[in-house]
Design a protein around this motif. Structure first.
Motif, short mmCIF file in Angstrom:
data_model
loop_
_atom_site.label_atom_id
_atom_site.label_comp_id
_atom_site.label_asym_id
_atom_site.label_seq_id
_atom_site.Cartn_x
_atom_site.Cartn_y
_atom_site.Cartn_z
N VAL A 13 -0.35 40.26 6.18
CA VAL A 13 0.64 41.06 6.91
C VAL A 13 0.65 42.61 6.22
CG1 VAL A 13 2.96 41.47 7.80
CG2 VAL A 13 2.00 39.05 7.48
N ALA B 147 5.51 45.16 7.65
CA ALA B 147 6.63 44.10 7.83
C ALA B 147 6.94 43.95 9.30
CB ALA B 147 7.62 44.48 7.10
N PHE C 78 7.78 33.83 13.63
CA PHE C 78 8.04 34.24 12.19
C PHE C 78 8.64 35.37 12.13
CE2 PHE C 78 4.82 31.09 12.21
CZ PHE C 78 4.98 30.15 11.04
N ALA D 246 8.55 38.93 8.38
CA ALA D 246 7.36 38.82 7.59
C ALA D 246 7.25 40.18 6.45
CB ALA D 246 6.01 38.62 8.40
N SER E 129 2.24 40.39 2.41
CA SER E 129 2.21 39.09 2.17
C SER E 129 1.15 38.22 2.88
CB SER E 129 3.56 38.55 2.51
OG SER E 129 3.89 38.70 3.96
N LEU F 261 0.52 34.94 5.11
CA LEU F 261 1.35 33.73 5.99
C LEU F 261 0.33 32.88 6.10
CD1 LEU F 261 4.08 33.46 6.96
CD2 LEU F 261 3.38 34.32 9.09
N THR G 236 5.88 40.68 18.66
CA THR G 236 5.36 40.90 17.40
C THR G 236 5.47 42.42 17.17
OG1 THR G 236 3.58 39.10 17.71
CG2 THR G 236 3.20 40.81 16.51
N ALA H 235 5.15 43.18 13.56
CA ALA H 235 4.47 43.50 12.27
C ALA H 235 3.17 44.29 12.81
CB ALA H 235 3.94 42.22 11.88
#
Length: 90
Positions: A42, A45, A60, A63, A67, A69, A81, A83
């Protein structure tokens, strides 16, 4: 005879390091062209709406940028979505 996406996935080792990576372009209708992923990096964010191999959608939220996932999926839906800069790890 075409091999199902599930059969291709089961033939790979999901516990090994990624062997392939590609940018994920969210779509509500088209599975990722590179095939199923076993994790998502990701870059930006936000929330990620993931479609599992059995077509179940899981959201999710929150996020974190930078990171990874560790989820198996066939695509990331555009709907819900937020991100960005996502990379599929295979």
């Amino acid at each position: 005879m075409a091999v199902s996406i599930e059969a291709k996935w089961e033939a790979s080792n999901i516990t090994s390091s990624a062997y392939s990576y590609s940018t994920i372009t969210p779509s509500d209708t088209t599975d990722d062209a590179a095939g199923p992923f076993k994790a998502i990096y990701v870059g930006g964010a936000g929330a990620i709406s993931i479609v599992r191999l059995d077509n179940t959608v899981v959201l999710f939220s929150a996020a974190i940028a930078g990171s990874i996932l560790p989820v198996i999926g066939r695509r990331v839906n555009a709907l819900n979505t937020t991100a960005s800069l996502m990379v599929g790890l295979r």
